[in-house]
Design a protein around this motif. Structure first.
Motif, PDB file in Angstrom:
ATOM      1  N   SER A 115      -6.756  -0.290   5.942  1.00  0.00           N
ATOM      2  CA  SER A 115      -7.208   0.139   4.617  1.00  0.00           C
ATOM      3  C   SER A 115      -8.736   0.208   4.557  1.00  0.00           C
ATOM      4  O   SER A 115      -9.304   1.167   4.027  1.00  0.00           O
ATOM      5  N   TYR A 116      -9.400  -0.790   5.142  1.00  0.00           N
ATOM      6  CA  TYR A 116     -10.869  -0.799   5.129  1.00  0.00           C
ATOM      7  C   TYR A 116     -11.436   0.323   5.987  1.00  0.00           C
ATOM      8  O   TYR A 116     -12.394   1.003   5.590  1.00  0.00           O
ATOM      9  N   ASP A 141     -11.012   1.039  -2.504  1.00  0.00           N
ATOM     10  CA  ASP A 141     -10.562   2.285  -3.110  1.00  0.00           C
ATOM     11  C   ASP A 141     -10.136   3.280  -2.029  1.00  0.00           C
ATOM     12  O   ASP A 141     -10.924   3.620  -1.144  1.00  0.00           O
ATOM     13  N   GLN A 142      -8.888   3.735  -2.098  1.00  0.00           N
ATOM     14  CA  GLN A 142      -8.373   4.660  -1.094  1.00  0.00           C
ATOM     15  C   GLN A 142      -8.381   6.115  -1.561  1.00  0.00           C
ATOM     16  O   GLN A 142      -7.910   7.002  -0.852  1.00  0.00           O
ATOM     17  N   ALA A 178       0.849  -1.199   0.000  1.00  0.00           N
ATOM     18  CA  ALA A 178       0.000   0.000   0.000  1.00  0.00           C
ATOM     19  C   ALA A 178       0.880   1.243   0.000  1.00  0.00           C
ATOM     20  O   ALA A 178       1.803   1.360   0.802  1.00  0.00           O
ATOM     21  N   LYS A 179       0.614   2.174  -0.898  1.00  0.00           N
ATOM     22  CA  LYS A 179       1.433   3.371  -1.011  1.00  0.00           C
ATOM     23  C   LYS A 179       1.384   4.223   0.242  1.00  0.00           C
ATOM     24  O   LYS A 179       2.347   4.917   0.579  1.00  0.00           O
ATOM     25  N   PHE A 180       0.242   4.188   0.943  1.00  0.00           N
ATOM     26  CA  PHE A 180       0.117   5.035   2.126  1.00  0.00           C
ATOM     27  C   PHE A 180       0.826   4.430   3.338  1.00  0.00           C
ATOM     28  O   PHE A 180       0.997   5.108   4.347  1.00  0.00           O
ATOM     29  N   ASP A 181       1.227   3.173   3.239  1.00  0.00           N
ATOM     30  CA  ASP A 181       1.904   2.510   4.355  1.00  0.00           C
ATOM     31  C   ASP A 181       3.383   2.899   4.352  1.00  0.00           C
ATOM     32  O   ASP A 181       4.132   2.540   3.444  1.00  0.00           O
TER      33      ASP A 181
END
Length: 284
Positions: free
Chosen positions: A209-210, A239-240, A90-93
């Protein structure tokens, strides 16, 4: 017997490393990272990696604060002993990945003044023989990076407390949708045992993520998955990206009321007398 005396697998470091780093805590941290690297299945560019947040690392060194752990890790990186990366799906991680630069470590420990006083490498005294392992810490990614293809890993896998892992995730789940806890636990255990990539850290990342999806899309409570449903589908993606539409209420068109004060009143002042008589005669 006092609880403060050794009665559990201790953390360890050799005196020469403590001297080389001029800090026993950093030596213990580096040794612990080495311990998990030997058991990691995260191989990128030919190197083994481990990853954890600073808070998770701090659980392994409870006498240190999280900020101190961050500072020590940063120092080891600045000295070239640790190399960091980011290989999260995940890019946000932004959880950091670590590996040891063993060449730099060899140069450090081979420097003058890093040997013990008698010229031999001695371990810090600890309970048991030299096979004693560092204390395993639950809820860390590296704790569970064990090769499932060997009998040794199977034995270690049996020691994992899946229920304790699950409970920490269940606490984070939306309270208004905590339905089917027993079914959710069963699904989680099945998922964890299904493959070496199904780690606690991955489950935590999927749940984050959820929860983020629910927040940024302002999902109505009635549409949030029941706990048993989400745990049965941990690998689902969401979808983030924020919705393009705004949540502002739709503006309704309002018809402007007639301002009768500005309307000229209908009067009979312009009607002639004869016309008025004719009009009235019709009603006689």
């Amino acid at each position: 017997m006092s609880d403060l005396l050794i009665s559990e697998p201790p953390l360890q470091a050799i005196p020469s490393l403590c001297v080389a780093l001029k800090n026993s805590d950093k030596a213990i941290m580096l040794q612990q990272i080495h311990y998990w690297l030997q058991r990691s299945n995260n191989i990128v560019d030919g190197h083994r990696w481990v990853y954890n947040t600073a808070a998770d690392w701090q659980k392994q060194f409870p006498w240190l604060t999280t900020k101190t752990v961050q500072r020590y890790l940063r120092d080891l990186c600045d000295r070239g002993l640790l190399i960091t990366g980011n290989y999260n799906k995940a890019k946000f991680d932004r959880t950091k990945w670590y590996r040891i630069n063993y060449d730099a470590l060899d140069n450090l420990t081979n420097s003058k003044g890093t040997e013990s006083t008698n010229g031999e490498v001695q371990q810090v005294p600890m309970e048991g023989d030299c096979e004693t392992q560092p204390i395993p810490i639950e809820y860390t990614e590296t704790t569970h990076q064990i090769n499932n293809n060997t009998s040794k890993s199977d034995n270690l896998d049996n020691s994992v407390d899946y229920e304790k892992e699950f409970n920490s995730l269940w606490k984070l789940y939306p309270p208004y949708r905590k339905q089917g806890k027993k079914l959710a636990l069963a699904s989680y255990k099945t998922w964890r045992k299904a493959g070496k990539d199904n780690t606690f850290a991955r489950a935590k990342m999927q749940l984050d993520s959820y929860l983020n999806y629910i927040k940024i899309h302002n999902v109505d409570r009635s549409f949030v998955k029941a706990g048993k449903t989400w745990f049965a589908n941990i690998d689902d993606t969401y979808d983030q990206l924020p919705s393009k539409t705004t949540n502002s209420p739709t503006k309704k068109r309002v018809e402007k009321a007639t301002d009768w004060s500005k309307r000229k009143a209908n009067t009979l002042t312009d009607v002639s007398t004869d016309d008025l008589k004719k009009l009235l005669k019709k009603y006689e």
